[in-house]
Each structure stands twice: as C-alpha cells, then as structure tokens.
Motif scaffolding. Structure first.
Motif, PDB file in Angstrom:
ATOM      1  N   ASP A  59      38.254  44.304  46.856  1.00 53.52           N
ATOM      2  CA  ASP A  59      37.005  45.319  47.639  1.00 53.52           C
ATOM      3  C   ASP A  59      37.801  46.539  47.977  1.00 53.52           C
ATOM      4  O   ASP A  59      38.239  46.847  46.890  1.00 53.52           O
ATOM      5  CB  ASP A  59      38.119  44.391  48.837  1.00 53.52           C
ATOM      6  CG  ASP A  59      39.577  44.427  49.350  1.00 53.52           C
ATOM      7  OD1 ASP A  59      40.355  44.688  48.512  1.00 53.52           O
ATOM      8  OD2 ASP A  59      40.036  43.981  49.945  1.00 53.52           O
ATOM      9  N   ASN A  74      31.210  44.123  49.441  1.00 55.87           N
ATOM     10  CA  ASN A  74      32.726  44.570  49.358  1.00 55.87           C
ATOM     11  C   ASN A  74      33.626  45.497  48.816  1.00 55.87           C
ATOM     12  O   ASN A  74      34.564  45.523  49.312  1.00 55.87           O
ATOM     13  CB  ASN A  74      33.159  43.140  48.170  1.00 55.87           C
ATOM     14  CG  ASN A  74      33.013  41.728  48.473  1.00 55.87           C
ATOM     15  OD1 ASN A  74      32.720  41.392  49.341  1.00 55.87           O
ATOM     16  ND2 ASN A  74      33.059  41.378  47.235  1.00 55.87           N
ATOM     17  N   LEU A 118      39.308  41.827  52.377  1.00 53.72           N
ATOM     18  CA  LEU A 118      39.328  40.542  51.938  1.00 53.72           C
ATOM     19  C   LEU A 118      40.160  40.052  52.286  1.00 53.72           C
ATOM     20  O   LEU A 118      41.361  40.289  51.820  1.00 53.72           O
ATOM     21  CB  LEU A 118      38.463  40.284  50.673  1.00 53.72           C
ATOM     22  CG  LEU A 118      37.097  40.280  50.374  1.00 53.72           C
ATOM     23  CD1 LEU A 118      36.720  39.843  48.707  1.00 53.72           C
ATOM     24  CD2 LEU A 118      35.892  39.889  50.979  1.00 53.72           C
ATOM     25  N   SER A 157      38.776  34.459  54.096  1.00 51.20           N
ATOM     26  CA  SER A 157      37.314  35.447  53.155  1.00 51.20           C
ATOM     27  C   SER A 157      37.219  35.585  51.734  1.00 51.20           C
ATOM     28  O   SER A 157      36.549  35.738  50.745  1.00 51.20           O
ATOM     29  CB  SER A 157      36.983  37.102  53.423  1.00 51.20           C
ATOM     30  OG  SER A 157      38.115  37.744  54.269  1.00 51.20           O
TER      31      SER A 157
END
Length: 507
Positions: A67, A252, A257, A261
């Motif tokens: 992420d 992303n 995250l 998620s």
C-alpha cells in the motif's frame, strides 16, 4: 418440478464461479502482447502496460500486497541509502505518491539523520507545489525540514479520512471553487474519496459533479484527462470510465491497507481478483477498446444467438423427420441414401457452405447464414432420432398398442415418439456451446457484427475481460439448457418426473 428448477437455478452461481476459475487459469498461460520483445516501447512504458493489465500481480493469491505506507517507506529508503539512480527513482516515487504519502513520511523525518532528512524533505517539493505551498522554502535545504515539520504540526489534523469524506460530500452537494481548492490542498490523499464518489453522468447535475471531481483528480495526479464544460454525456461517461480504470490499477498506491482491507487484498489484489471486481462493479469489466464488456455483448449477442438457436431449431426440425424416415425404411436403399447425404453434410466444413452461400447471396439478413450453420448440425440428431425410433418400435408397450388394433401412425406418435425424443432433447441441450464455434465462422464469412469478430480480436489482444465474459455466457447457456432438459423430459414422459426428482435430490 418447479422446486427442482429453482434449486438448479441456485446452483448456477457456484457453477459459474468454478468455470471462471478454470478459464482464468488457462488464460493466465496465454502469452500477453505486452511481453513481445519486438514491441517498440521503453522499459518504463512496458512496465506501465504490464501493470495496467495486472500482469505484475499473482494469479489467485497475493500475500505481498503493498500500500502507500510500504511504497513511501521504500522510496524514503532509496533516497537515504540508494545510489544516484535509486535516489532519482525514490524522489520520483514520492512525488507521484504525493499527499497520500505525507502521513507516513513526515512523522518519520525525525528518525533520520540530518543529511538524509534534508534529502527527503527536498524530494517533497513537487508535492508542496501541487498543494499551492511556497516554493522558496520547499527548495531550500536549510529550511525544507523545518517547513515540513511545522506543516505537519499545523495541518496534520486535516489528513483524516472522515474530514476528506465530509469535504467531498459538501463539494458534490453544493459545489464552489473554495471547496474544490480545499480538497486540492490535500493532494493525492483525497483520491480515495474523490474517485469513490465519481458517478456516471446522466443529467446536468451529475455531469457537473463528475466534472468537479475529475478536475481535482486530474490536478493531484497530473493526468490531463478532464471533462470540458461543452462535452456531451457520452464523452463525459468515457472520461469517468477511464478514471475508474485508473483507480482499479493504482488504488493501492494511495490508500493504507489495515485490518479487513489488508485481508481482502490477499484475494482482490490478484489478476483474478481484479477481473472479478471489475466484472461485478463495472458491467463485466472494460475491454481493450475501453467499452464495458456487457454493453458490447448486448450489442452483438442478438446476432450470434439468432444464428445459434435458429440453426438448432432448423436442424432439429429437419432431423426428426429424417430420423423417422430412416427408422421406417431401415435396411433399405432409401435409408442408406438418406444416411449418406446426412453424413456428407456433417463431414463438409461449415466454412465451405458459408463461402458458397456468401458468393451466391444477393441480399442481407440472417436467414441464409442460419441455414448454412444448420446444415452441419443435422447429422447427430437425425442419427439419434433414427436409433431412438427404431428402438422404440421394439418396446413392449408399442407392440401391445399395435396388437390392440392401434394404427401404425398412432403407435408412432403417441407411444414411440415421446420416448424416442428423450435422447434427442438431451443432445439439443449440448448443441449451443458446440454450435457457437460454427456461428463465429459464419459471422466472419458473412461479415456479421456478432460475438465472433470481437472474440477473435480479444484472443489476439488477450482481452481477458471479454474472453471471460464469453466463457461464462456459454457456461450459463449450457446450465440453463440442462435445467430445460429436465422440464422437457417431464412433459414428454410424466412418469420420469419422480425419478428425476429423486436423482437430483441424491445429487
């Protein structure tokens, strides 16, 4: 029987999921055009193309999801400890990540030594310029660190997801340049909520909302893809679709995250997950041409379905009388001649008949192509009907009806024909997927705008969304055909209803 049909309909979903998994697995082994060494693109352009086609992701499971936190950390590491080339890449990455990276970069400045801290602060200068901050302090090594430290102390509270979500709702509801400027000041940190609120323009109000949100997204990302005030709804919709595709690929890079998620990303951040998410949220995904696959199927499927099911209807309407003729004259010359003609029709490729018919054709329409496709489908049901009728005449109940004085016609149509048609019905349910290939050939020869031409292009360009949609469409048709077979069985022979119910219940 209705209960059985409903139960079977509920089984379509897991069946289609299984078909999609198997089909996607096979498609993952097909070489992609972007991997062609002769493709005249730079390495960076090739990497971009691969990423936009999700070729950088695992097929089904991804335990290494990354992420914005991980990407920002890697960029800082490259700036601090990398060589000149790595430092340049790290600075470019931080500039691209923008405001979304600030909550992870600025609190970490104090953990760095003086020199590396200044390098990271200077790398944020392009981000500050996009946010409308003073350029002189951003580019001065002696002042950049202090500036970004004070910035985070003063405005760090603004980098909260709830605050951005509320600001996006206010912009969508009321508009105004000041609200748009408020969001632009947070740079890429607002992308998750801005693009999440983007809608398909259908009237003047939704058009203006989409235009305002796209302007913000274009400003913070540097992608000059905007909706102009004079654009029509179709142009605006195409722009919204392009931004949805962008977000599908790069989401992303700009979000963090955590918790559920991150767990969901194990499945969703894969090639299959990206396809499945696009299929559910974007009308079966978007093809290589940028058009939603479902729209393309709705436009082309009527031609192909008319060909396939029209040809099946014609072929089976001719096959039953041919089979009846063969059964009635079994072992005679007429039976042999009929069988030879049917076999020749089966042996000659559909393309041969299609080319001859296309050259002789003087008008348009689908009747002649349908007849051409039907010629290759007659043989199997005709043989099945002949064998079934011949066997039915040997059954005890048919013989008994003849012995009681029933006419041969009554014995045929009332007692023999229903049971003889059962295997023909079974064969008919399997015909549609097999006839689809012949339909593609006929469409190509007659220049028809059906599924065939688009599927050939999809194979050449490895358009996964289109190929998966065609595969699932074919599987759904076959599954519905099986359900229809059970219903037809019970109409032809009501005695079979209970046995079918018991068999399906055990299954």
């Amino acid at each position: 029987m209705l209960r059985l049909a409903l139960r079977r309909l509920l089984l379509i979903l897991p069946t289609l999921i299984g078909v999609s998994l198997v089909t996607f697995l096979f498609l993952s082994y097909v070489p992609d055009p972007t991997d062609d060494p002769s493709l005249p693109v730079t390495p960076s352009e090739r990497a971009r193309l691969r990423r936009e086609r999700f070729l950088d992701l695992p097929t089904f499971i991804n335990f290494g999801t990354r992420d914005v936190r991980a990407r920002a950390g890697d960029a800082m590491h490259a700036i601090v400890e990398g060589d000149a080339e790595q430092k340049a890449r790290g600075r470019a990455e931080l500039a691209r990540l923008g405001g979304a990276a600030l909550p992870h970069v600025l609190p970490a400045l104090d953990t760095l030594a003086v020199g590396p801290r200044a390098e990271v602060a200077l790398a944020l200068a392009p981000v500050g310029e996009r946010m409308g901050l003073s350029g002189e302090r951003l580019s001065d090594p002696a002042r950049a660190v202090a500036f970004w430290t004070r910035f985070w102390d003063d405005r760090g509270i603004e980098f909260r997801r709830a605050s951005v979500r509320s600001a996006v709702r206010r912009l969508a509801r009321y508009g105004s340049a000041s609200r748009a400027a408020e969001l632009r000041d947070l740079d890429t940190f607002v992308l998750e909520d801005v693009l999440g609120a983007l809608e398909r323009p259908s009237d003047a109000a939704s058009f203006e909302r989409a235009r305002a949100l796209v302007d913000i997204a274009a400003h913070v990302t540097g992608r000059e893809d905007r909706i102009s005030p004079g654009d029509d709804y179709e142009t605006a919709l195409a722009c919204v679709e392009r931004w949805a595709s962008f977000w599908m690929v790069y989401k992303n890079d700009f979000v963090t995250l955590d918790g559920p998620s991150r767990f969901a990303a194990i499945v969703l951040e894969t090639r299959y997950g990206k396809w499945a998410l696009g299929a559910v949220t974007r009308r079966l995904g978007v093809g290589i041409d940028g058009v939603p696959v479902l729209d393309g199927i709705f436009r082309r499927a009527p031609v192909t379905l008319t060909l396939v099911f029209g040809a099946i209807a014609l072929a089976y309407a001719a096959a039953v009388p041919i089979g009846l003729l063969g059964a009635a004259s079994r072992g005679r010359r007429r039976d042999g001649i009929t069988a030879a003609i049917v076999l020749v029709l089966y042996a000659i490729p559909t393309a041969f008949f299609a080319i001859l018919a296309a050259r002789a054709s003087v008008g348009g329409g689908l009747f002649l192509p349908t007849v051409v496709l039907a010629l290759g489908l007659v043989a199997a049901p005709a043989r099945q009907a002949r064998v079934g009728l011949a066997s039915a005449f040997e059954q005890d109940h048919v013989r008994a009806s003849l012995a009681r004085g029933a006419s041969r016609a009554r014995a045929l149509f009332v007692h023999a024909l229903p049971s003889a048609l059962l295997p023909v019905v079974t064969l008919a349910t399997l015909e549609a997927p097999m006839a689809l290939g012949g339909a593609f050939v006929v469409e190509r020869v007659f220049a028809l705008e059906g599924l065939g031409a688009a599927t050939i292009v999809a194979v050449q360009s490895r358009d996964t969304s289109w190929l998966m949609a065609v595969s699932i469409f074919t599987a759904a048709t076959a599954t519905l055909g099986v359900i229809l077979t059970d219903l037809v069985y019970t109409r032809l022979d009501p005695r079979l209803a209970q046995s079918i119910l018991r068999q399906r219940s055990r299954a």
